[in-house]
Design a protein around this motif. Structure first.
Motif, short mmCIF file in Angstrom:
data_model
loop_
_atom_site.label_atom_id
_atom_site.label_comp_id
_atom_site.label_asym_id
_atom_site.label_seq_id
_atom_site.Cartn_x
_atom_site.Cartn_y
_atom_site.Cartn_z
N LEU A 215 19.40 15.01 14.96
CA LEU A 215 19.58 14.63 16.41
C LEU A 215 18.44 14.89 17.12
CD1 LEU A 215 22.91 16.89 16.66
CD2 LEU A 215 22.77 14.45 16.90
N ALA A 216 17.43 16.00 17.06
CA ALA A 216 16.44 16.26 18.12
C ALA A 216 15.27 15.24 17.76
CB ALA A 216 15.67 17.41 17.49
N ALA A 217 15.21 14.33 16.42
CA ALA A 217 14.33 13.55 16.53
C ALA A 217 14.62 12.12 17.16
CB ALA A 217 13.91 13.19 14.80
N GLY A 218 16.04 11.90 17.36
CA GLY A 218 16.37 10.72 17.75
C GLY A 218 16.39 9.70 16.93
N VAL A 219 16.80 10.14 15.60
CA VAL A 219 16.98 9.20 14.68
C VAL A 219 18.45 8.39 14.68
CG1 VAL A 219 17.39 9.05 11.87
CG2 VAL A 219 15.74 10.71 13.06
N ILE A 220 19.28 9.07 15.11
CA ILE A 220 20.84 8.14 15.43
C ILE A 220 20.54 7.13 16.16
CG2 ILE A 220 22.90 8.42 16.30
CD1 ILE A 220 22.88 11.33 15.71
N MET B 253 10.85 25.34 14.15
CA MET B 253 10.56 25.64 15.50
C MET B 253 9.49 24.34 15.82
SD MET B 253 11.20 27.19 18.08
CE MET B 253 10.86 27.33 19.83
N GLU B 254 8.70 23.77 14.97
CA GLU B 254 7.70 22.77 15.29
C GLU B 254 8.30 21.71 15.80
OE1 GLU B 254 4.43 20.21 13.13
OE2 GLU B 254 5.55 21.67 11.88
N VAL C 69 8.92 17.79 20.45
CA VAL C 69 9.68 17.03 21.27
C VAL C 69 9.50 17.31 22.74
CG1 VAL C 69 12.21 16.67 22.23
CG2 VAL C 69 11.58 16.60 19.75
N ILE C 70 9.49 18.85 23.01
CA ILE C 70 9.22 19.16 24.59
C ILE C 70 7.90 18.55 25.01
CG2 ILE C 70 9.02 21.24 26.06
CD1 ILE C 70 11.00 22.67 24.15
N ALA C 71 6.58 19.05 24.01
CA ALA C 71 5.55 18.53 24.30
C ALA C 71 5.35 16.83 24.60
CB ALA C 71 4.52 18.74 23.26
#
Length: 195
Positions: free
Chosen positions: A29-34, A143-144, A149-151
């Motif tokens: 989800l966080a990597a935007g793979v979907i 946590m990386e 993503v925030i960076a």
């Protein structure tokens, strides 16, 4: 975790499996793979990705082992030297001799990236991993992804979707879960009343 299980001849704990599944889902989800089309990625990309994951796992595993007579600085030197040799094999460092590195001021960025990207992380990892273990350290290293993503949003002005925000919180939950279940309660002290 797989390397840790093989080396210590143990099975994954139930909480570790649950945490890994949560981290895997959160990472997707966080990597935007979907939303992304992965069909155009060549097999070499997948192979390099798996190779990078293996090297990172090996780094975590090696740092988790205490070596008698080797301090953190010596370990940092050998790990950095090995990384430099591997990078030199696969990358052509032509910027070193064609004048780009010093002429265009890339050495400043190289110095900053070397210090904050190689020296500091490896140094702190070398100190911390023997204390927490390579299994828990691999979970904490997740946590990386939220930080990256925030960076990317703050520095590169990239867009952040709701799914990515949910993924970040799922990753954080997956990180906290094992430490919550591994916490051993403190024994309750009994106060004896005078007879």
């Amino acid at each position: 975790m797989l390397m840790d299980c093989v080396a210590n001849r143990r099975w994954l704990k139930r909480i570790e499996v649950i945490s890994l599944l949560i981290l895997f889902g959160g990472t997707i989800l966080a990597a935007g793979v979907i939303d992304a089309d992965l069909s155009g990625i060549p097999w070499q990309g997948w192979a390099w990705g798996i190779g990078a994951a293996f090297c990172f796992s090996a780094f975590m595993f090696v740092n988790g082992k205490q070596i008698e007579g080797m301090d953190t600085t010596t370990r940092l030197f050998y790990v950095s030297l090995a990384a430099a040799l591997v990078i030199a094999v696969f990358q052509t460092p032509e910027i070193m001799w064609n004048g780009t590195f010093f002429g265009e001021g890339l050495w400043v960025y190289g110095l900053l990236l070397g210090f904050f990207g190689i020296i500091m992380p490896i140094y702190f990892f070398s100190i911390a991993v023997p204390h927490v273990g390579s299994g828990l350290a691999s979970i904490l290293s997740a946590m990386e992804l939220p930080v990256a993503v925030i960076a990317s949003v703050i520095i590169l002005s990239e867009s952040l979707t709701v799914l990515q925000i949910v993924g970040i919180f799922v990753v954080l939950a997956g990180m906290v879960l094992p430490s919550m279940f591994n916490r051993t309660p403190k024994p309750v002290e009994r106060i004896e009343e005078p007879a």
